[in-house]
Design a protein around this motif. Structure first.
Motif, PDB file in Angstrom:
ATOM      1  N   GLY A   6       0.814  -1.214   0.000  1.00 14.44           N
ATOM      2  CA  GLY A   6       0.000   0.000   0.000  1.00 14.44           C
ATOM      3  C   GLY A   6       0.842   1.256   0.000  1.00 14.44           C
ATOM      4  O   GLY A   6       0.596   2.184  -0.766  1.00 14.44           O
ATOM      5  N   TYR A   7       1.859   1.298   0.857  1.00 14.60           N
ATOM      6  CA  TYR A   7       2.731   2.466   0.896  1.00 14.60           C
ATOM      7  C   TYR A   7       3.516   2.620  -0.398  1.00 14.60           C
ATOM      8  O   TYR A   7       3.740   3.728  -0.872  1.00 14.60           O
ATOM      9  N   THR A   8       3.941   1.505  -0.999  1.00 17.22           N
ATOM     10  CA  THR A   8       4.693   1.569  -2.237  1.00 17.22           C
ATOM     11  C   THR A   8       3.826   2.102  -3.369  1.00 17.22           C
ATOM     12  O   THR A   8       4.247   3.005  -4.103  1.00 17.22           O
ATOM     13  N   LEU A  56      -3.303   9.348  -9.464  1.00 15.59           N
ATOM     14  CA  LEU A  56      -4.334   9.434  -8.431  1.00 15.59           C
ATOM     15  C   LEU A  56      -4.947   8.067  -8.162  1.00 15.59           C
ATOM     16  O   LEU A  56      -5.196   7.705  -7.010  1.00 15.59           O
ATOM     17  N   ALA A  57      -5.149   7.286  -9.208  1.00 16.02           N
ATOM     18  CA  ALA A  57      -5.691   5.934  -9.036  1.00 16.02           C
ATOM     19  C   ALA A  57      -4.722   5.062  -8.231  1.00 16.02           C
ATOM     20  O   ALA A  57      -5.152   4.254  -7.399  1.00 16.02           O
ATOM     21  N   VAL A  63      -3.934   3.372  -0.694  1.00 16.03           N
ATOM     22  CA  VAL A  63      -4.603   3.643   0.583  1.00 16.03           C
ATOM     23  C   VAL A  63      -5.585   2.528   0.916  1.00 16.03           C
ATOM     24  O   VAL A  63      -5.651   2.065   2.054  1.00 16.03           O
ATOM     25  N   LYS A  64      -6.339   2.072  -0.072  1.00 12.71           N
ATOM     26  CA  LYS A  64      -7.292   0.978   0.179  1.00 12.71           C
ATOM     27  C   LYS A  64      -6.568  -0.312   0.549  1.00 12.71           C
ATOM     28  O   LYS A  64      -7.027  -1.051   1.403  1.00 12.71           O
ATOM     29  N   THR A  65      -5.445  -0.585  -0.098  1.00 15.20           N
ATOM     30  CA  THR A  65      -4.676  -1.786   0.207  1.00 15.20           C
ATOM     31  C   THR A  65      -4.126  -1.723   1.628  1.00 15.20           C
ATOM     32  O   THR A  65      -4.111  -2.712   2.340  1.00 15.20           O
ATOM     33  N   ARG A  66      -3.667  -0.553   2.028  1.00 11.09           N
ATOM     34  CA  ARG A  66      -3.135  -0.387   3.372  1.00 11.09           C
ATOM     35  C   ARG A  66      -4.200  -0.588   4.427  1.00 11.09           C
ATOM     36  O   ARG A  66      -3.941  -1.142   5.487  1.00 11.09           O
TER      37      ARG A  66
END
Length: 75
Positions: A6-8, A56-57, A63-66
Motif C-alpha cells: 500500500g505504501y509503495t 491518483l488511481a 490507501v485501500k490496500t493499506r
C-alpha cells in the motif's frame, strides 16, 4: 505485507500524479516543459492529464490496500 504494498503504490502514485500534473500545467498554461516526464516521453497535454489521473488511481489503490484488514491469527 499489505501495508508495504500500500505504501509503495501510494508513493509511486504521488510521484506519477505530480509529474503528470506539472507536465500538463506547463504545456497548457505556459507553453514550456517542466518536470522530468517530458524527457522520457513526448505526449500531448491531454495525455499528461491522463497520467495524473493514473497517479491518483495508484494513490487511492495504495490507501485501500493499506487499510484492508488482514486475516486475524488464531490463538
Amino acid at each position: 505485507m499489505r501495508t508495504t504494498i500500500g505504501y509503495t503504490l501510494e508513493s509511486i502514485g504521488y510521484v506519477v500524479g505530480a509529474q503528470g500534473l506539472v507536465s500538463f500545467a506547463s504545456q497548457t498554461f505556459f507553453g514550456t516543459e517542466w518536470g522530468w516526464l517530458h524527457k522520457v516521453v513526448d505526449l500531448p497535454s491531454a495525455a499528461y492529464l491522463g497520467i495524473a489521473v493514473a497517479g491518483l488511481a495508484l494513490v487511492v489503490t495504495g490507501v485501500k490496500t493499506r487499510k484492508t484488514p488482514g486475516p486475524h491469527p488464531t490463538a
